[in-house]
Write a protein that holds these residues in place. Structure first.
Motif, PDB file in Angstrom:
ATOM      1  N   TRP A  50       0.649  -0.688   0.632  1.00  0.00           N
ATOM      2  CA  TRP A  50      -0.019  -0.229  -0.297  1.00  0.00           C
ATOM      3  C   TRP A  50       1.027   1.152  -0.447  1.00  0.00           C
ATOM      4  O   TRP A  50       0.457   2.683  -0.490  1.00  0.00           O
ATOM      5  N   ALA A  67       2.012   2.042  -3.632  1.00  0.00           N
ATOM      6  CA  ALA A  67       1.106   1.878  -4.594  1.00  0.00           C
ATOM      7  C   ALA A  67       0.760   3.457  -4.341  1.00  0.00           C
ATOM      8  O   ALA A  67       0.896   4.120  -5.397  1.00  0.00           O
ATOM      9  N   GLY A  68       1.173   4.050  -2.759  1.00  0.00           N
ATOM     10  CA  GLY A  68       0.855   5.694  -2.508  1.00  0.00           C
ATOM     11  C   GLY A  68       1.871   6.262  -3.361  1.00  0.00           C
ATOM     12  O   GLY A  68       1.462   7.355  -4.222  1.00  0.00           O
ATOM     13  N   ALA A  96       3.657   6.117  -5.639  1.00  0.00           N
ATOM     14  CA  ALA A  96       3.189   5.469  -6.847  1.00  0.00           C
ATOM     15  C   ALA A  96       2.333   6.268  -7.820  1.00  0.00           C
ATOM     16  O   ALA A  96       2.866   7.355  -8.459  1.00  0.00           O
ATOM     17  N   ALA A  97       1.603   6.524  -7.178  1.00  0.00           N
ATOM     18  CA  ALA A  97       0.590   7.323  -7.016  1.00  0.00           C
ATOM     19  C   ALA A  97       0.587   8.263  -7.505  1.00  0.00           C
ATOM     20  O   ALA A  97       0.682   9.413  -7.774  1.00  0.00           O
ATOM     21  N   VAL A  98       1.097   9.005  -6.013  1.00  0.00           N
ATOM     22  CA  VAL A  98       2.084  10.737  -5.958  1.00  0.00           C
ATOM     23  C   VAL A  98       2.868  10.921  -7.313  1.00  0.00           C
ATOM     24  O   VAL A  98       2.784  12.079  -7.707  1.00  0.00           O
ATOM     25  N   VAL A 111       3.336   9.377 -10.303  1.00  0.00           N
ATOM     26  CA  VAL A 111       2.072   9.956 -11.444  1.00  0.00           C
ATOM     27  C   VAL A 111       1.765  10.866 -11.773  1.00  0.00           C
ATOM     28  O   VAL A 111       1.724  10.915 -12.336  1.00  0.00           O
ATOM     29  N   LEU A 112       0.862  11.921 -10.561  1.00  0.00           N
ATOM     30  CA  LEU A 112       0.078  13.779 -10.294  1.00  0.00           C
ATOM     31  C   LEU A 112       1.168  14.099  -9.969  1.00  0.00           C
ATOM     32  O   LEU A 112       1.396  15.351 -11.511  1.00  0.00           O
TER      33      LEU A 112
END
Length: 116
Positions: free
Chosen positions: A5, A8-9, A11-13, A15-16
Motif C-alpha cells: 500500500w 502504491a501510494g 507511485a500514485a504521487v 504519477v500525479l
C-alpha cells in the motif's frame, strides 16, 4: 501487505506530479506562443508587397485554397507560397514574391518565383 500500500501510494504521487509537470509545460508553451503572436501583431512586417524574398521551406500545408502551399519564414515572418512545383521539397530554398498580407499582417501570401 502494508508495504504494498505504501508503494502504491508513492507511485500514485509520482504519477500525479508527472502529470502536473506535463500540464504546466503545455500551458507554458501555449503562453509563449500567444506572446509571440501578439508581438508579431505589434511589429511591422519585415517584407514588402511586390518584393521577392529567399527562404527555406519548413513545411507544406493546404492554406486557404486547399492547394499545396509551401510555408517558410523571413525574419520570423510567415510566408505562404503557392504555385510551388511538385519537385520542390521541405528544406529546399526558394524565392517568392509577396502578394498580400493577412488581416492582422502577421503573415503573407506569396507566389513561387524560382528555386534557389
Amino acid at each position: 501487505m502494508q508495504t504494498v500500500w505504501i508503494g502504491a501510494g508513492v507511485a500514485a504521487v509520482v504519477v500525479l506530479l508527472l502529470l502536473l509537470v506535463l500540464l504546466r509545460r503545455r500551458s507554458s508553451d501555449a503562453s509563449e506562443s500567444k506572446r509571440a503572436h501578439e508581438a508579431a501583431q505589434e511589429r511591422d512586417p519585415p517584407v514588402e508587397l511586390g518584393e521577392t524574398y529567399e527562404f527555406g521551406i519548413t513545411e507544406f500545408t493546404d492554406h486557404h485554397s486547399g492547394d499545396r502551399v509551401a510555408v517558410g519564414r523571413v525574419e520570423g515572418f510567415v510566408l505562404f507560397t503557392e504555385d510551388v512545383p511538385d519537385a520542390v521539397s521541405k528544406g529546399d530554398v526558394i524565392r517568392s514574391k509577396v502578394l498580400s498580407f493577412n488581416q492582422g499582417r502577421t503573415s503573407a501570401d506569396a507566389t513561387f518565383v524560382e528555386q534557389a
